[in-house]
Design a protein around this motif. Structure first.
Motif, PDB file in Angstrom:
ATOM      1  N   ALA A  85      39.306  25.719  -8.187  1.00 10.06           N
ATOM      2  CA  ALA A  85      38.833  24.359  -7.657  1.00 10.06           C
ATOM      3  C   ALA A  85      38.839  23.503  -8.438  1.00 10.06           C
ATOM      4  CB  ALA A  85      37.493  24.853  -6.924  1.00 10.06           C
ATOM      5  N   LYS A 108      31.166  13.909  -7.380  1.00  7.05           N
ATOM      6  CA  LYS A 108      30.356  13.786  -6.227  1.00  7.05           C
ATOM      7  C   LYS A 108      30.101  15.269  -5.731  1.00  7.05           C
ATOM      8  CE  LYS A 108      29.688  12.429  -1.394  1.00  7.05           C
ATOM      9  NZ  LYS A 108      28.643  13.020  -1.397  1.00  7.05           N
ATOM     10  N   GLU A 109      31.062  15.954  -5.632  1.00  6.46           N
ATOM     11  CA  GLU A 109      30.868  17.385  -5.120  1.00  6.46           C
ATOM     12  C   GLU A 109      29.943  18.209  -6.048  1.00  6.46           C
ATOM     13  OE1 GLU A 109      35.137  18.099  -2.514  1.00  6.46           O
ATOM     14  OE2 GLU A 109      34.921  18.194  -4.943  1.00  6.46           O
ATOM     15  N   ASP A 114      26.580  16.893  -5.215  1.00 11.57           N
ATOM     16  CA  ASP A 114      26.117  17.325  -3.718  1.00 11.57           C
ATOM     17  C   ASP A 114      25.546  18.785  -4.098  1.00 11.57           C
ATOM     18  OD1 ASP A 114      26.663  15.056  -2.754  1.00 11.57           O
ATOM     19  OD2 ASP A 114      28.299  15.689  -1.524  1.00 11.57           O
ATOM     20  N   ASP A 115      26.332  19.660  -4.926  1.00 11.40           N
ATOM     21  CA  ASP A 115      25.999  20.988  -4.849  1.00 11.40           C
ATOM     22  C   ASP A 115      24.474  21.103  -5.827  1.00 11.40           C
ATOM     23  OD1 ASP A 115      28.287  21.673  -3.733  1.00 11.40           O
ATOM     24  OD2 ASP A 115      29.075  22.511  -5.501  1.00 11.40           O
ATOM     25  N   VAL A 125      22.115  18.659  -5.707  1.00 13.95           N
ATOM     26  CA  VAL A 125      21.211  18.581  -4.763  1.00 13.95           C
ATOM     27  C   VAL A 125      20.759  19.734  -4.047  1.00 13.95           C
ATOM     28  CG1 VAL A 125      20.545  17.204  -2.893  1.00 13.95           C
ATOM     29  CG2 VAL A 125      21.762  16.207  -4.971  1.00 13.95           C
ATOM     30  N   VAL A 126      21.547  20.311  -3.513  1.00 14.84           N
ATOM     31  CA  VAL A 126      21.278  21.751  -2.666  1.00 14.84           C
ATOM     32  C   VAL A 126      20.593  22.499  -3.539  1.00 14.84           C
ATOM     33  CG1 VAL A 126      22.294  23.447  -1.228  1.00 14.84           C
ATOM     34  CG2 VAL A 126      23.071  21.376  -1.021  1.00 14.84           C
TER      35      VAL A 126
END
Lengths: 240, 240
Positions: free
Chosen positions: A69, A74-75, A78-79, A81-82
């Motif tokens: 990966a 951004k990804e 995003d991770d 944030v979660v």
DNA sequence: GCAACGATTTTGGTATACCAAAATTCGACG
DNA sequence: CGTCGAATTTTGGTATACCAAAATCGTTGC
């Protein structure tokens, strides 16, 4: 035979290779080559790849070689944030559910981190950091939450490691950890929420900086040093 | 050949069997018998079982037959707590990131639910309910969050379905959904947080009631009716 | 030269065969 | 009649073989 299945051992091995940078982001993982290289058959290697894919470390493509990966900023954000939401939840639950023993263990890890902060290399330092956060999550007494959080920890391992290598930030991190420990002991859910949130916010900032310096692929070369580097355990199977 | 791999089709099939109650909680899933029953070989069936295990619908045991998961009330409640946090996060992000088109789709789903609430059977009603929540999650524009949320939706599918079958609760659910829609459109993060939280709290209450009436195994028999029941899609592979 | 097409190779997906634990069965012995 | 244990069966784990897409590469025709 060993207690772990071959597929899990292979997953552990590949996970180390990916996280330590020995397998570059975007690299192909051909089933035949890789299995031959490890001296095993394709079947368990395939299974290992699926495990890593579920952790977000490998990307599966239909009828094409899986690749390591290579998440975009951004990804990663995003991770984060979660994971932030999961950690806040875990910390709040830990305020309610943590036993005295668990609080002691958390405190001990924090003090160990304080003690070695001046001398430790990035790897040992980060090991304690990971253990600190994982112990808090476990103290939530919510197994699903712990599993899901562990999965996010795994896929964010590399960016987190690189950020933790910034020695200039250690004082702030240690201070925040201290506040979190205080909040847990006094069972102050508001305090721990704020501190975890702030902790993550700084992490996002640091990772963004690093990423903008090294946009794609390898920010920093292969992690060297002791091979005893803690490879994150794969998510424990829950015996209901 | 079909566009989906055989393992995914098997996973879909088994998932339907589990969620609709055709495979009882605790039932053994022997690799040889099940694969023979489906007319496939063990290899893709094995892979399907791993997929379902990662969704929490199947429990893997070392060197023993996998079994259909039979979560305790605490485990279900723990899952609901995590899903609640994920939904709140998704709703707050949707407040910030949702496009006008997405808000329209959410509104449309809500109105459809209002329209059919008096006449629809449990299955069709629940389909729209699922779509409503999934669309909100998608509007967060955070793919990891959507995936993780989808996983929790899957493992909570059966308890949620049973709770949604309580017709007496439909007015409250519809009112809360309306409030959530309002909050999203006015981008009021505080409002949506409160409403999602309240929504989940009622869900926990209902599921607890149901569970205490039917402690273990099957609360309610096999779900009959149209076979076209929406089987939850398995988590989409993310093409980075 | 170059673009389009087809044979060959590569590769993931699936089926089958084999192995070693674990469970089960059944008989010998107390 | 019950119990312990060894042979047998069952079953998950692994290796290997086969198949069909997809990619690659060489060839051919313009």
């Amino acid at each position: 035979m060993n207690d772990n299945t071959l597929a899990e051992q292979i997953a552990d091995s590949l996970r180390r290779d990916i996280l330590l940078g020995r397998l570059a982001p975007g690299a192909l993982i051909k089933e035949r080559d890789s299995s031959a290289g490890l001296g095993v058959s394709r079947t368990p290697l395939r299974e290992a790849i699926r495990i890593l894919a579920s952790e977000g470390l490998v990307t599966l493509r239909p009828s094409r070689s899986p690749i390591v990966a290579n998440p975009s900023l951004k990804e990663i954000t995003d991770d984060l944030v979660v994971m932030n939401a999961l950690e806040i939840l875990a910390a709040r639950l830990a305020c309610m559910n943590a036993t005295a023993g668990e609080l002691d263990r958390i405190t001990a890890l924090h003090e160990e981190m304080l003690a070695i902060s001046d001398t430790a290399d990035a790897v040992s330092y980060f090991e304690v950091d990971m253990a600190f956060h994982r112990t808090i999550t476990a103290a939530s007494h919510n197994l699903s939450l712990a599993d899901t959080h562990r999965s996010y920890m795994a896929r964010l391992w590399r960016p987190r490691f690189l950020a933790a290598s910034l020695r200039r930030d250690r004082p702030r991190v240690l201070r925040q950890h201290g506040d979190i420990v205080q909040g847990l002991i006094s069972r102050d859910m508001g305090l721990v929420s704020r501190e975890v949130e702030s902790h993550t916010r700084h992490l996002v900032t640091n990772i963004t900086d690093l990423y903008e310096r090294h946009p794609n692929g390898q920010p920093g070369e292969t992690v060297t040093g002791q091979a005893a580097m803690e490879p994150p355990r794969d998510p424990a199977l829950r015996p209901h």
